[in-house]
Motif scaffolding. Structure first.
Motif, PDB file in Angstrom:
ATOM      1  N   ALA A 136       1.478  -0.955  -0.190  1.00 14.12           N
ATOM      2  CA  ALA A 136      -0.206  -0.113  -0.164  1.00 14.12           C
ATOM      3  C   ALA A 136       0.985   1.322   0.087  1.00 14.12           C
ATOM      4  O   ALA A 136       0.282   2.078  -0.485  1.00 14.12           O
ATOM      5  CB  ALA A 136      -0.962   0.241   1.626  1.00 14.12           C
ATOM      6  N   ALA A 212       0.246   6.306   2.084  1.00 15.08           N
ATOM      7  CA  ALA A 212       0.435   5.584   0.822  1.00 15.08           C
ATOM      8  C   ALA A 212       0.186   6.934  -0.748  1.00 15.08           C
ATOM      9  O   ALA A 212      -0.554   7.864  -0.450  1.00 15.08           O
ATOM     10  CB  ALA A 212      -0.283   4.420   0.264  1.00 15.08           C
ATOM     11  N   ALA A 349      -6.749  -4.437  -3.181  1.00 12.25           N
ATOM     12  CA  ALA A 349      -5.977  -3.860  -2.001  1.00 12.25           C
ATOM     13  C   ALA A 349      -6.865  -4.466  -1.273  1.00 12.25           C
ATOM     14  O   ALA A 349      -6.345  -4.757   0.078  1.00 12.25           O
ATOM     15  CB  ALA A 349      -6.206  -2.280  -2.226  1.00 12.25           C
TER      16      ALA A 349
END
Length: 416
Positions: A136, A212, A349
């Motif tokens: 991430a 991120a 993700a």
């Protein structure tokens, strides 16, 4: 050369570096010191070879059993709180183990197994969530470098731990005038080293979740949100291909202690020498991936791992055992970052903690089965037979992945 190595760190996010340091510290303890010192401590409890195999299996069961719950916890409560919980859990289990002799003798077996299970479960909680956390915080164009560095720092931790695991009991025994045939120097070394996990807790607390900076488009699997079939096939490959590595990790040190009668110091240094290669060899991963796809690198690493088990089967010599130990550790350092990237890029993700949890289950199942039955195989047919089984299974894993590549319908399908 030094400048080139420093440039290799450019572009790695501070969050990724924090997770690398945390993983390195726990690797010092779990994969380094424990691999030498805790092995010798358990052997000196004189509970039998069969128990040693079961004891190793409980580490795999703890890692495997907690993998999927760890992924669910990470998705439910967030990656950072779950990783903090993992470090604390690891610390509790790691410190409980050396205290077994302060309990009644009838509790030695369940106490040792419980401590092993708890520490492995904590390591699993951290590992399962650290991989998607790094994913991430890393751009796709920088991912190969970052995962290579993760493997390098992890193996650096194992190197430090193996050296310390061999030296600490020897130095403590000399200082306290204790015999190395007793558990005392190993117990003190384990309890003292366990305090290092406290520093890992402070490092992971500085991780900033959601910090991120991902600018490039993520690859998305064509099979939908969760490519169950493709990932399932990869899990079968993992169970088979890791056998050569698992056999050596679980039983090489015990073999050198019980069959070759090498000292703890020598075993630690021999294993540490293998880690020297394992520290630097991941730097080759980006170059390998420029020439081959992920599956080709995985097949190559598995086949070479199987080949490197041959020396320890060939004869009873510390040189042959050292070649196997060092070579297999080096191949593991290549295999791990590639398999992480290979399966992480298969899912979106939000599902990555679950995906890596399933990979951890496959890894743990492999280590668990080998550890559980390894002691019995050794008692019945000896160490060479066990090492041969591991090598053959690794070759079978490579053949299986080749079969997946040869049939387009069975291949993991990535978005262009």
């Amino acid at each position: 050369m030094v400048t080139a190595r420093l440039r290799f760190w450019e572009g790695v996010s501070p969050n990724a570096l924090r997770l690398m340091v945390t993983t390195m510290i726990l690797s010092i303890l779990m994969m380094g010191i424990a691999a030498v010192t805790r092995t010798l401590f358990i052997l000196r409890l004189d509970l039998g070879t069969e128990f040693f195999g079961v004891y190793n299996a409980f580490a795999a069961f703890g890692y495997t059993g907690m993998a999927i719950p760890a992924g669910l916890l990470g998705r439910r409560f967030g990656l950072k709180p779950t990783m903090v919980f993992g470090v604390v859990t690891f610390l509790v289990g790691y410190l409980l183990g050396p205290l077994v002799e302060y309990t009644p003798h009838t509790l030695w077996v369940p106490w040792s197994l419980a401590a092993q299970f708890i520490s492995a479960a904590g390591y699993s909680i951290l590992s399962v969530n650290a991989s998607p956390a790094i994913m991430a915080t890393t751009r796709p164009d920088n991912r190969s470098k970052t995962y290579s560095l993760l493997s390098t720092t992890r193996n650096l931790g194992v190197f430090v731990g193996l050296v310390a695991g061999g030296m600490l009991p020897t130095r403590i025994a000399a200082l306290m005038n204790w015999s190395l045939d007793t558990t005392d120097p190993y117990r003190v070394a384990l309890l003292g080293s366990g305090l290092l996990a406290v520093s890992a807790l402070f490092v992971v607390l500085r991780y900033q979740e959601g910090d991120a900076s991902i600018t490039a488009k993520e690859p998305v699997a064509r099979e939908g949100l969760f490519p169950a079939l493709s990932l399932g096939l990869v899990l079968v490959y993992i169970v088979l291909s890791q056998s050569a590595i698992a056999v050596c990790h679980s039983f090489c040190n015990a073999y050198m202690d019980t069959e070759l009668h090498l000292s703890a110091d020598f075993i630690g240094w021999l294993s540490a020498l293998g880690q020297v290669f394992a520290v630097f060899i991941p730097f080759a991963v980006p170059r390998l991936r420029n020439r081959m796809d992920n599956s080709s690198v995985l097949i190559l690493a598995s086949l070479v791992s199987a080949l490197l088990v041959a020396p320890i089967i060939a004869g009873e010599s510390w040189v042959l055992a050292g070649i196997t130990r060092m070579g297999v550790m080096s191949m593991s350092a290549i295999w791990m970052p590639v398999i992480q990237m290979y399966q992480m890029e298969m899912v979106q993700a939000e599902y990555r903690p679950i995906a890596f949890a399933l990979v951890s289950v496959a890894l743990g199942a492999n280590f668990g089965l080998i550890s559980l039955f390894g002691g019995y195989i050794i008692e019945a047919w000896g160490y060479p037979s066990l090492f041969l089984i591991g090598a053959v299974a690794a070759v079978a894993g490579s053949v299986f992945l080749l079969a997946i590549r040869a049939r387009p319908a069975m291949q993991p399908r990535f978005a262009n």
